[in-house]
Design an enzyme around this catalytic site. Structure first.
Site, mmCIF file in Angstrom:
data_model
loop_
_atom_site.group_PDB
_atom_site.id
_atom_site.type_symbol
_atom_site.label_atom_id
_atom_site.label_comp_id
_atom_site.label_asym_id
_atom_site.label_seq_id
_atom_site.Cartn_x
_atom_site.Cartn_y
_atom_site.Cartn_z
ATOM 1 N N HIS A 127 75.868 -25.441 -44.182
ATOM 2 C CA HIS A 127 76.885 -25.915 -45.279
ATOM 3 C C HIS A 127 78.338 -26.527 -45.439
ATOM 4 O O HIS A 127 79.141 -26.819 -46.277
ATOM 5 C CB HIS A 127 77.184 -24.426 -45.334
ATOM 6 C CG HIS A 127 77.904 -23.677 -44.984
ATOM 7 N ND1 HIS A 127 78.065 -22.979 -43.590
ATOM 8 C CD2 HIS A 127 78.968 -23.648 -44.907
ATOM 9 C CE1 HIS A 127 78.477 -22.605 -43.238
ATOM 10 N NE2 HIS A 127 79.945 -22.873 -43.801
ATOM 11 N N ASP A 157 71.259 -23.418 -40.823
ATOM 12 C CA ASP A 157 72.529 -23.890 -41.185
ATOM 13 C C ASP A 157 72.649 -24.192 -39.608
ATOM 14 O O ASP A 157 74.248 -24.526 -39.503
ATOM 15 C CB ASP A 157 72.914 -22.773 -41.525
ATOM 16 C CG ASP A 157 74.513 -23.546 -42.046
ATOM 17 O OD1 ASP A 157 74.553 -24.336 -43.136
ATOM 18 O OD2 ASP A 157 75.242 -21.992 -42.104
ATOM 19 N N SER A 233 83.634 -22.324 -40.073
ATOM 20 C CA SER A 233 82.524 -22.008 -39.808
ATOM 21 C C SER A 233 81.631 -23.806 -38.782
ATOM 22 O O SER A 233 82.360 -24.926 -39.072
ATOM 23 C CB SER A 233 81.504 -22.503 -41.333
ATOM 24 O OG SER A 233 82.037 -21.340 -41.754
#
Length: 372
Positions: A127, A157, A233
């Site tokens: 992402h 992911d 992230s």
């Protein structure tokens, strides 16, 4: 005469005051130390237990952990990932009706990544780079490089990038996430809110955390209370040895910022995905070939189960590895390769780190007997 009366009154007053004070001292006031020794025994007092004792060598667990070693070993191998993309947005209502009403606008997003080889392979979240037309990597020393997407695994992911630095880079070696323990100290390294090279500390709060229990193909995350915020992230979750045990991925929050719950893809799962992308160009998924259902009072009675944790097999797929191994509906999987299985996420998390045709040892309970 008046002077004599005044003096007499003064003497009487002094004597009276002395008698009063003496009586108070004798009958009312008590020595404070004596009072402590003669307190009403029916009065409950609070006991305080010190956490450290000066006359022992005991120290707190946190003070005995050297966080600086892991931080110094990993901070140079965590990068800032900036992605640039093009979006089309309406300029105004008239333009929208006249000629499609859109104009191109360059947008930017940011996250983190982890260098995993000295020649420039970088793992991050899918992402973080999804939809990017251009990727820019900034190292801890402020050097900047263009990155190429080698492959992605959106369902996990995970994305693999590559930069050409023409020099040997600092990298973080993989640790074994299967043997990471609840309560173990960890560091989260990343770039929250564009604050580069940020390190936070916490513990592993839980393992095999399933954020979507709607199907049997759900993820299995490491949960930590190390502070992870937007921009973290794709960053590293490392143990105190400086080994990579997770890729920081998500938070659970009603505010959009960290509130104590953060999640990371286990390093064993991330490493398997990366190896597959490099070797095959795509992810090779291992499937055990079963469907499960919760263990509760109803299923315990239905299948004559005497255990409350594990994976209850409700059906076995034809020609699957489970069928060939002799697994049956009603069996409860308790271990895989001697690792405990308490719930379905334990099983799927481990199987997702395997490839087709890999062999694993499964321990099951069948009719109240353990079979290996």
């Amino acid at each position: 005469m008046k002077m004599k009366q005044f003096l007499s009154l003064m003497v009487v007053a002094i004597l009276a005051g002395g008698v009063t004070l003496g009586a108070y001292k004798m009958f009312i006031e008590t020595d404070p130390f004596i009072a402590d020794q003669n307190e009403n025994k029916n009065i409950t007092t609070t006991s305080y237990i010190p956490t450290n004792y000066a006359n022992t060598n005991t120290t707190s667990a946190a003070s005995s952990i050297d966080f600086t070693y892991a931080a110094e070993k990993t901070v140079n191998a965590v990068v800032h990932v900036k992605q640039y993309g093009i979006t089309r947005t309406p300029r105004n209502l008239m333009d929208f009706f006249r000629n499609g009403g859109a104009r191109e606008r360059r947008i930017q997003g940011a996250g983190s990544g982890v260098i995993i080889t000295e020649d420039g392979y970088i793992v991050t979240n899918n992402h973080v780079i999804d939809g990017a037309s251009e990727l820019e990597i900034t190292l801890n020393n402020n050097k900047t490089y263009k990155a190429e997407v080698i492959g992605t695994a959106p369902e996990a992911d995970i994305a693999l990038l590559k930069i050409d630095a023409n020099e040997k880079l600092s990298y973080i070696p993989f640790g074994d996430s299967n043997h990471a323990k609840i309560g173990e100290w960890v560091l989260a390294v990343g770039n929250p809110f564009n604050l580069t090279s940020t390190v936070t500390a916490g513990i592993i709060s839980a393992k095999s955390r399933d954020l979507d229990e709607t199907d049997n193909n759900s993820q299995s995350f490491i949960q930590t209370d190390a502070a992870i915020s937007p921009g973290n992230s794709g960053g590293a979750l490392v143990n105190t040895k400086g080994e990579l045990i997770g890729i920081n991925t998500a938070i659970t929050s009603q505010t959009g910022s960290y509130v104590g719950y953060a999640f990371a893809v286990p390093s064993n799962n991330a490493k398997k995905i990366i190896d597959d992308i490099i070797e095959f160009g795509a992810v090779q998924r291992g499937i055990i070939g079963i469907s499960g259902e919760p263990i509760n009072a109803k299923t315990m009675q239905k299948y004559d189960i005497n255990v409350s944790q594990g994976v209850l097999i409700s059906s076995v797929a034809e020609n699957s590895g489970a069928e060939k191994a002799g697994l049956l509906a009603g069996d409860v999987i308790k271990k895989v390769d001697q690792l405990p299985v308490r719930k379905f996420a334990d099983l799927t998390g481990y199987v997702n780190s395997k490839r087709p045709n890999d062999v694993i040892d499964v321990t099951v309970i069948r009719k109240r007997k353990e079979l290996v």
